[in-house]
Design a protein around this motif. Structure first.
Motif, PDB file in Angstrom:
ATOM      1  N   VAL A   1       1.114  -0.706   0.250  1.00  0.00           N
ATOM      2  CA  VAL A   1      -0.235  -0.012  -0.218  1.00  0.00           C
ATOM      3  C   VAL A   1       0.931   0.635  -0.243  1.00  0.00           C
ATOM      4  CG1 VAL A   1      -1.655   1.157   1.302  1.00  0.00           C
ATOM      5  CG2 VAL A   1      -1.788  -1.063   1.593  1.00  0.00           C
ATOM      6  N   ARG A   2       1.002   1.974  -1.178  1.00  0.00           N
ATOM      7  CA  ARG A   2       1.140   2.887  -1.256  1.00  0.00           C
ATOM      8  C   ARG A   2       0.587   4.617  -0.067  1.00  0.00           C
ATOM      9  NH1 ARG A   2       0.336   4.861  -6.688  1.00  0.00           N
ATOM     10  NH2 ARG A   2       0.058   6.425  -5.673  1.00  0.00           N
ATOM     11  N   ASP A   3       1.391   5.157   0.786  1.00  0.00           N
ATOM     12  CA  ASP A   3       1.516   6.257   1.605  1.00  0.00           C
ATOM     13  C   ASP A   3       0.508   7.306   1.358  1.00  0.00           C
ATOM     14  OD1 ASP A   3       2.752   5.530   3.800  1.00  0.00           O
ATOM     15  OD2 ASP A   3       4.633   5.818   2.975  1.00  0.00           O
ATOM     16  N   ASP A   4       0.426   6.913   0.315  1.00  0.00           N
ATOM     17  CA  ASP A   4      -0.458   8.027  -0.797  1.00  0.00           C
ATOM     18  C   ASP A   4      -1.747   8.021  -0.264  1.00  0.00           C
ATOM     19  OD1 ASP A   4       0.017   6.879  -2.934  1.00  0.00           O
ATOM     20  OD2 ASP A   4       0.615   8.709  -3.868  1.00  0.00           O
ATOM     21  N   ASP A   5      -2.178   6.623   0.077  1.00  0.00           N
ATOM     22  CA  ASP A   5      -3.347   6.084  -0.800  1.00  0.00           C
ATOM     23  C   ASP A   5      -4.270   6.434   0.586  1.00  0.00           C
ATOM     24  OD1 ASP A   5      -6.422   4.303  -0.900  1.00  0.00           O
ATOM     25  OD2 ASP A   5      -4.653   3.090  -2.529  1.00  0.00           O
ATOM     26  N   PRO A   6      -4.833   8.230   1.319  1.00  0.00           N
ATOM     27  CA  PRO A   6      -5.322   7.720   2.367  1.00  0.00           C
ATOM     28  C   PRO A   6      -6.598   6.667   2.643  1.00  0.00           C
ATOM     29  CG  PRO A   6      -6.584   8.236   0.608  1.00  0.00           C
ATOM     30  CD  PRO A   6      -5.714   8.987  -0.173  1.00  0.00           C
ATOM     31  N   THR A   7      -7.396   5.950   2.412  1.00  0.00           N
ATOM     32  CA  THR A   7      -8.287   4.835   2.364  1.00  0.00           C
ATOM     33  C   THR A   7      -8.064   3.772   3.142  1.00  0.00           C
ATOM     34  OG1 THR A   7     -10.070   5.857   0.532  1.00  0.00           O
ATOM     35  CG2 THR A   7     -10.263   3.651   1.699  1.00  0.00           C
ATOM     36  N   LEU A   8      -6.287   3.086   1.692  1.00  0.00           N
ATOM     37  CA  LEU A   8      -6.138   1.973   2.549  1.00  0.00           C
ATOM     38  C   LEU A   8      -5.085   2.638   3.365  1.00  0.00           C
ATOM     39  CD1 LEU A   8      -5.076  -0.221  -0.755  1.00  0.00           C
ATOM     40  CD2 LEU A   8      -6.674  -0.009   1.080  1.00  0.00           C
ATOM     41  N   SER A   9      -4.301   3.375   3.548  1.00  0.00           N
ATOM     42  CA  SER A   9      -3.523   3.412   4.883  1.00  0.00           C
ATOM     43  C   SER A   9      -4.460   4.060   6.042  1.00  0.00           C
ATOM     44  CB  SER A   9      -2.685   5.009   5.022  1.00  0.00           C
ATOM     45  OG  SER A   9      -1.917   4.982   3.424  1.00  0.00           O
ATOM     46  N   ALA A  10      -5.590   4.015   5.854  1.00  0.00           N
ATOM     47  CA  ALA A  10      -6.635   4.584   7.472  1.00  0.00           C
ATOM     48  C   ALA A  10      -6.664   3.114   7.295  1.00  0.00           C
ATOM     49  CB  ALA A  10      -8.027   5.633   6.794  1.00  0.00           C
ATOM     50  N   LEU A  11      -7.838   2.190   6.722  1.00  0.00           N
ATOM     51  CA  LEU A  11      -7.595   1.149   7.480  1.00  0.00           C
ATOM     52  C   LEU A  11      -6.805  -0.087   7.479  1.00  0.00           C
ATOM     53  CD1 LEU A  11      -9.895  -0.600   4.033  1.00  0.00           C
ATOM     54  CD2 LEU A  11     -10.297   0.224   6.274  1.00  0.00           C
ATOM     55  N   LEU A  12      -5.380   0.465   7.307  1.00  0.00           N
ATOM     56  CA  LEU A  12      -3.957  -0.016   8.153  1.00  0.00           C
ATOM     57  C   LEU A  12      -3.866   0.449   9.131  1.00  0.00           C
ATOM     58  CD1 LEU A  12      -1.700  -0.625   5.274  1.00  0.00           C
ATOM     59  CD2 LEU A  12      -2.414  -2.448   5.685  1.00  0.00           C
ATOM     60  N   ARG A  13      -4.062   1.650   9.612  1.00  0.00           N
ATOM     61  CA  ARG A  13      -4.415   2.670  10.845  1.00  0.00           C
ATOM     62  C   ARG A  13      -5.249   1.768  11.984  1.00  0.00           C
ATOM     63  NH1 ARG A  13      -2.789   6.459   7.962  1.00  0.00           N
ATOM     64  NH2 ARG A  13      -5.067   7.339   8.016  1.00  0.00           N
ATOM     65  N   ASP A  14      -6.267   1.268  11.896  1.00  0.00           N
ATOM     66  CA  ASP A  14      -7.494   0.750  11.909  1.00  0.00           C
ATOM     67  C   ASP A  14      -7.017  -0.623  12.833  1.00  0.00           C
ATOM     68  OD1 ASP A  14      -8.779   2.945  11.899  1.00  0.00           O
ATOM     69  OD2 ASP A  14     -10.525   2.004  10.424  1.00  0.00           O
ATOM     70  N   LEU A  15      -6.206  -1.956  11.487  1.00  0.00           N
ATOM     71  CA  LEU A  15      -6.018  -3.348  11.672  1.00  0.00           C
ATOM     72  C   LEU A  15      -4.966  -2.961  12.756  1.00  0.00           C
ATOM     73  CD1 LEU A  15      -5.407  -4.160   9.116  1.00  0.00           C
ATOM     74  CD2 LEU A  15      -7.507  -4.781   9.898  1.00  0.00           C
TER      75      LEU A  15
ATOM     76  N   ALA B   1      -4.314  -1.358  15.024  1.00  0.00           N
ATOM     77  CA  ALA B   1      -4.498  -0.542  16.469  1.00  0.00           C
ATOM     78  C   ALA B   1      -6.237  -1.626  16.873  1.00  0.00           C
ATOM     79  CB  ALA B   1      -5.848   0.596  15.903  1.00  0.00           C
ATOM     80  N   GLY B   2      -5.860  -2.497  16.242  1.00  0.00           N
ATOM     81  CA  GLY B   2      -6.354  -4.091  17.004  1.00  0.00           C
ATOM     82  C   GLY B   2      -7.923  -4.141  16.824  1.00  0.00           C
ATOM     83  N   GLU B   3      -8.354  -3.347  15.496  1.00  0.00           N
ATOM     84  CA  GLU B   3      -9.624  -3.639  14.816  1.00  0.00           C
ATOM     85  C   GLU B   3      -9.568  -4.553  13.633  1.00  0.00           C
ATOM     86  OE1 GLU B   3     -12.344  -0.020  13.840  1.00  0.00           O
ATOM     87  OE2 GLU B   3     -10.996   0.950  14.764  1.00  0.00           O
ATOM     88  N   GLU B   4     -10.897  -5.493  13.507  1.00  0.00           N
ATOM     89  CA  GLU B   4     -11.330  -6.112  12.130  1.00  0.00           C
ATOM     90  C   GLU B   4     -12.110  -5.032  11.413  1.00  0.00           C
ATOM     91  OE1 GLU B   4     -12.644  -9.896  12.689  1.00  0.00           O
ATOM     92  OE2 GLU B   4     -11.133 -10.803  14.169  1.00  0.00           O
ATOM     93  N   VAL B   5     -12.356  -5.662   9.931  1.00  0.00           N
ATOM     94  CA  VAL B   5     -12.224  -4.588   9.022  1.00  0.00           C
ATOM     95  C   VAL B   5     -12.649  -5.513   8.034  1.00  0.00           C
ATOM     96  CG1 VAL B   5     -11.411  -2.982   6.795  1.00  0.00           C
ATOM     97  CG2 VAL B   5     -10.734  -2.631   8.857  1.00  0.00           C
ATOM     98  N   VAL B   6     -14.296  -5.340   7.313  1.00  0.00           N
ATOM     99  CA  VAL B   6     -15.001  -6.034   6.685  1.00  0.00           C
ATOM    100  C   VAL B   6     -15.302  -5.526   5.158  1.00  0.00           C
ATOM    101  CG1 VAL B   6     -16.709  -6.929   6.215  1.00  0.00           C
ATOM    102  CG2 VAL B   6     -16.508  -7.483   8.702  1.00  0.00           C
ATOM    103  N   LEU B   7     -14.160  -5.988   4.478  1.00  0.00           N
ATOM    104  CA  LEU B   7     -14.644  -5.206   2.762  1.00  0.00           C
ATOM    105  C   LEU B   7     -16.250  -5.827   2.339  1.00  0.00           C
ATOM    106  CD1 LEU B   7     -10.907  -5.869   1.585  1.00  0.00           C
ATOM    107  CD2 LEU B   7     -12.325  -4.091   3.184  1.00  0.00           C
ATOM    108  N   ALA B   8     -16.614  -4.827   1.880  1.00  0.00           N
ATOM    109  CA  ALA B   8     -18.183  -5.187   1.368  1.00  0.00           C
ATOM    110  C   ALA B   8     -18.345  -4.936   0.275  1.00  0.00           C
ATOM    111  CB  ALA B   8     -19.287  -4.572   2.136  1.00  0.00           C
TER     112      ALA B   8
END
Length: 87
Positions: free
Chosen positions: A6-20, A22-29
């Motif tokens: 993931v590139r650092d300039d991709d705000p959506t994926l970078s935010a998902l990685l930060r959530d991960l 932090a211990g969160e699970e992420v469901v893609l729909a």
């Protein structure tokens, strides 16, 4: 398995990685239907942390370096791992 960096300039994926992180699970729909679940993988142990992890927790008695008694030596040399020894 496919690995995608993931590139650092991709705000959506970078935010998902930060959530991960932090211990969160992420469901893609897709269209509101769950398709995949993202979870944080365990971090691999670095080589730097590998050595010395049991420092001051394990002691080796001086007798460890004494020659083995003949009977025990014979059991090692003629046992199931090395049947017949070096004969």
């Amino acid at each position: 398995m496919k690995t995608v960096n993931v590139r650092d300039d991709d705000p959506t994926l970078s935010a998902l990685l930060r959530d991960l992180d932090a211990g969160e699970e992420v469901v893609l729909a897709r269209d509101g239907l769950p398709v995949a679940r993202l979870v944080r993988l365990p971090r691999p142990m670095s080589r730097k942390g590998l050595y010395g992890f049991a420092k001051d927790q394990v002691t080796v008695p001086d007798s460890f370096f004494d020659p083995l008694p003949e009977e025990e030596l014979r059991a090692w040399e003629d046992g199931p791992i090395f049947p017949g020894g070096d004969k």
